[in-house]
Design an enzyme around this catalytic site. Structure first.
Site, PDB file in Angstrom:
ATOM      1  N   CYS A 294      12.978 -15.759  -6.671  1.00 15.49           N
ATOM      2  CA  CYS A 294      12.434 -14.719  -7.477  1.00 15.49           C
ATOM      3  C   CYS A 294      12.354 -14.128  -6.662  1.00 15.49           C
ATOM      4  CB  CYS A 294      11.205 -15.791  -7.862  1.00 15.49           C
ATOM      5  SG  CYS A 294      10.311 -14.899  -8.848  1.00 15.49           S
ATOM      6  N   ASP A 295      13.580 -12.972  -7.289  1.00 13.45           N
ATOM      7  CA  ASP A 295      13.070 -11.670  -5.866  1.00 13.45           C
ATOM      8  C   ASP A 295      12.027 -10.433  -5.778  1.00 13.45           C
ATOM      9  OD1 ASP A 295      16.276 -11.543  -5.443  1.00 13.45           O
ATOM     10  OD2 ASP A 295      16.894 -10.817  -7.026  1.00 13.45           O
ATOM     11  N   PRO A 296      12.055  -9.956  -7.505  1.00 10.97           N
ATOM     12  CA  PRO A 296      10.492  -9.427  -7.776  1.00 10.97           C
ATOM     13  C   PRO A 296       9.081 -10.096  -7.379  1.00 10.97           C
ATOM     14  CG  PRO A 296      10.905 -10.491 -10.159  1.00 10.97           C
ATOM     15  CD  PRO A 296      11.534 -11.482  -8.725  1.00 10.97           C
TER      16      PRO A 296
END
Length: 791
Positions: A477-479
């Site tokens: 989950c990048d953010p």
């Protein structure tokens, strides 16, 4: 007698194409084409987004103002001056006007068809007794659009028309931009200088394709190269230039350029006129001339179409199914492998794909071109850091740099090495890959096996005192960028994914006779699973992580972000979740996360910033990672259900929901043709029902390789191993049969699967009943006709 309304969305040409018959019901519905140097996505209404590589992504048709350089964005917003490809038709006797495909005039039509094909995009528009056909194709090796426009008189009287193709070029550069008619090339050529300020950038930019050309096979009667001169005071729905007898022949001198050419024609009843155009970028006029000579003729267009069709055919995949769900058959047989092929063929048209994306996108090529997957492993592992860590992105060309999200430290990239390798080994049995020696920039030269071991050791070391995996500024989950930015936060998902990855790698170690290593990695997996159970089990599901300040999140007490899908999926895959825990988890997942459009990534959505979680909480409710139906997370869950077994109905329901349709209501809500799976559909179904289900329209997604794998290995149950092909179909209970043709290791398997009075899967090869559902000693070139009976 009332006229029957056409079906809104329908497959044609044996599923090779999909049509939409209304430009307003699904205004963002689009098709896309690509080659290894370019991509274009074009909507049913004529708006287009195109980019090409030189070697970084660039444009040749621009927005009307200064445009930020960014990666492909979801849910694009279209507006009157958005780049597009249009043609105006004017009745010179009455002054009436319409445009094709639909924009910019938006005039009423008698017939509208937008047909997205695998190898071209096609429209038919009928209005005012005139039919316009527009076809767009691409070459295989160059950056260009090949357009054919046909205009036919359907009325019972002769017609005098003006036909005006209008391809806006947009705001090219604040330094230098212009356009003019070029008599030698028979077209409009726009020129610019890519803006720069550093002296070094002059040399970097010196050979960029800073020209955009629009070439005509038939010389027009007049033209316009200035956007302002064409549009004038009338606006795009009724341009001032079209109110005059002819276009003015303008040029653009540090003004916004455009490409508009006009033909004055007289058509008798049933008569037709055909035009061909070439649109694209070039470095200089010599290159434009070469492109004209190669492509801009009837013969050139026909040869290009044949070559491109052959190029697309190379991505046809290894599977053909016949099931009770014909819409699903069409997607699996025609469109899913095409999207898988796109990802593995061009790596999302970037020079620095995220490592996890690069590995997963190339996982899909196991089923299309396994040699591409093999090469991707060697490319990726050669960039391993001295510590054993994998970089955030894989550099694909000399001079490429890590950009955008790849400048933010993530801790999950090593996980994907064994996870994607498992699929490669299942499909090919090619363990020789592990013995390949790969040098790195660090000066070492190690085998693939040794490098994977280093990556696993890095995962084991990158844990805290509890045995939980550090998250830094993000995992899958990048953010989720503020859980661990102080250096202490941990990821529940990554801890479980590490265990899963270690267990896969331990099996490979066993195969290679490295039993001590296998034991060590299994012990590491067990430790990760134990740590997850001790610190993250919340009674009915696993928490998402623990912040820098030691706050557990993704638990019952959270009003927002209470339950996350990924930890549950990967706890099943890793073995952390016991049968009793799974029995508790699944109803909670159903209750909190299921929607009519698929399964949400988590729920409930965040409505405000949570500073110890990060910018994921600031995203719009139900969009992207903030509680959307994020299909990549969904397919992990589906994969875990097929791996678990006895969950085929739950798995199939979620799998089927990834595809728009088949009802008009569903198509309209999603707004997308069923020719690809987007990275997300809007979630927050309970909180924002009006927008729930809306497609992101973004076909770049790690989902599709997993979908193809889940269909092949899960639904069809045709999975390879070291000895051959295992056969364990998992049909939904509503199906009594299906037929599959599967290409595997050079052989063809025709598999007839039916329910019968049996307690376990039985397989008959011709007249011979196999002792187990396992075909061994497969001979390349042979065809195996299997009858499979399932309970």
């Amino acid at each position: 007698m009332t006229r029957k309304m056409p079906t809104l969305v329908r497959p044609t040409h044996n599923g090779e194409r999909y049509e939409i018959t209304n430009p307003t019901a699904m205004p963002k519905a689009a098709g896309f084409l690509w080659n290894q140097k370019m991509m274009i996505q074009i909507t049913c209404r004529g708006f287009a987004t195109a980019q090409f590589m030189q070697p970084e992504p660039a444009k040749y048709a621009y927005a009307p103002n200064i445009e930020a350089k960014t990666f492909m964005q979801p849910e694009p917003n279209y507006y009157a001056h958005h780049p597009g490809r249009f043609v105006y038709i004017k009745d010179e006797e009455t002054g009436r006007l319409f445009s094709a495909p639909y924009e910019p005039v938006r005039a009423p039509h008698d017939r509208f068809v937008f047909s997205a094909g695998k190898t071209d995009v096609f429209w038919v528009i009928e209005s005012m007794g005139i039919r316009v056909e527009m076809t767009m194709g691409l070459p295989t090796h160059h950056v260009a659009e090949l357009w054919t426009i046909k205009v036919k008189n359907l009325s019972s009287r002769p017609r005098k028309l003006s036909v005006t193709p209008y391809f806006p070029i947009g705001y090219m550069s604040w330094m230098n931009q212009s356009a003019e008619w070029n008599h030698n090339l028979n077209g409009i050529v726009a020129s610019c200088v890519t803006p720069y300020q550093k002296a070094a950038d002059y040399f970097k930019n010196k050979y960029l394709k800073d020209k955009t050309y629009f070439l005509c096979d038939v010389p027009p009667d007049s033209w316009e190269a200035s956007q302002q001169a064409f549009e004038g005071e009338g606006g795009l729905h009724n341009p001032s230039a079209l109110q005059e007898r002819n276009l003015s022949g303008s040029d653009a001198r540090y003004e916004t350029p455009t490409a508009a050419v006009q033909y004055k024609i007289a058509l008798g009843t049933g008569e037709q006129q055909e035009y061909r155009f070439l649109f694209g970028p070039a470095h200089d006029e010599a290159e434009i001339g070469a492109m004209r000579s190669k492509y801009l003729s009837k013969e050139g267009f026909e040869q290009t179409a044949a070559d491109y069709a052959a190029y697309m055919a190379r991505g046809r995949g290894c599977l053909h199914v016949e099931t009770p769900d014909k819409d699903l058959d069409n997607f699996i047989n025609n469109w899913l492998p095409r999207q898988v092929y796109y990802h593995g063929d061009v790596n999302r048209l970037t020079t620095d794909p995220q490592t996890r994306n690069y590995l997963q996108d190339n996982m899909g090529m196991n089923y299309i071109k396994p040699e591409v997957s093999r090469r991707a492993f060697l490319t990726a592992i050669a960039q391993q850091e001295a510590t054993g860590a994998m970089p955030d992105g894989i550099l694909l060309v000399e001079g490429a740099e890590l950009k955008y999200i790849n400048q933010v430290p993530h801790t999950d990239h090593c996980v994907w090495l064994p996870v994607t390798l498992e699929a490669y080994l299942n499909e090919t049995g090619d363990y020789s890959l592990l013995k390949e020696k790969v040098p790195s920039a660090n000066g070492d030269k190690l085998t693939v096996f040794e490098r994977f071991c280093r990556a696993m050791d890095w995962l084991l070391k990158s844990r805290d005192h509890r045995g939980l995996s550090y998250i830094a500024q993000g995992d899958w989950c990048d953010p989720m960028n503020m859980v661990g930015y102080k250096g202490k936060g941990v990821s529940g998902w990554l801890t479980l994914a590490t265990a899963f990855s270690l267990n896969i790698w331990a099996k490979v170690c066993d195969h290679e006779g490295e039993t001590d290593l296998a034991k060590r990695f299994r012990e590491g997996a067990d430790a990760c699973n134990a740590a997850a159970n001790e610190h993250l089990w919340d009674g009915e599901w696993f928490a998402r992580g623990i912040t820098d300040d030691n706050v557990v999140f993704g638990i019952k007490e959270d009003k927002e972000g209470r339950i996350w899908l990924n930890p549950q999926s990967w706890s099943i895959l890793s073995g952390a979740a016991s049968p009793e825990q799974i029995d508790k988890m699944l109803p909670q997942i159903d209750s909190h996360l299921n929607t009519p459009y698929g399964i949400q990534m988590f729920g409930p959505p965040y409505t405000k910033m949570r500073e110890d979680v990060g910018r994921v909480t600031q995203k719009a409710i139900g969009s992207a990672e903030n509680a959307a139906v994020y299909n990549h997370a969904g397919i992990f869950f589906i994969h875990s259900l097929y791996e678990l077994g006895a969950q085929q109905d739950r798995a199939f329901t979620l799998l089927r929901q990834m595809l728009p349709g088949p009802t008009d209501t569903d198509y309209i809500q999603r707004g997308q043709l069923p020719i690809y799976i987007p990275n997300y559909y809007r979630g927050a179904w309970k909180e924002c029902p009006r927008t729930a289900g809306r497609s992101s329209q973004l076909f770049n997604t790690g989902t599709v390789s997993w979908v193809y794998r889940c269909i092949i290995e899960g639904l069809c149950g045709l999975r390879g191993d070291g000895e051959g092909l295992l056969i364990r179909p998992q049909l939904p209970s509503s199906w009594n049969s299906m037929k599959v043709t599967r290409e595997f290791r050079g052989a063809t398997f025709n598999v007839d699967i039916r329910r019968g009075n049996v307690k376990e899967v039985t397989v008959r090869n011709g007249d011979k009943v196999l002792p187990a559902p396992h075909v061994k000693d497969i001979e390349p070139g042979q065809t195996y006709n299997l009858t499979v009976t399932i309970p």
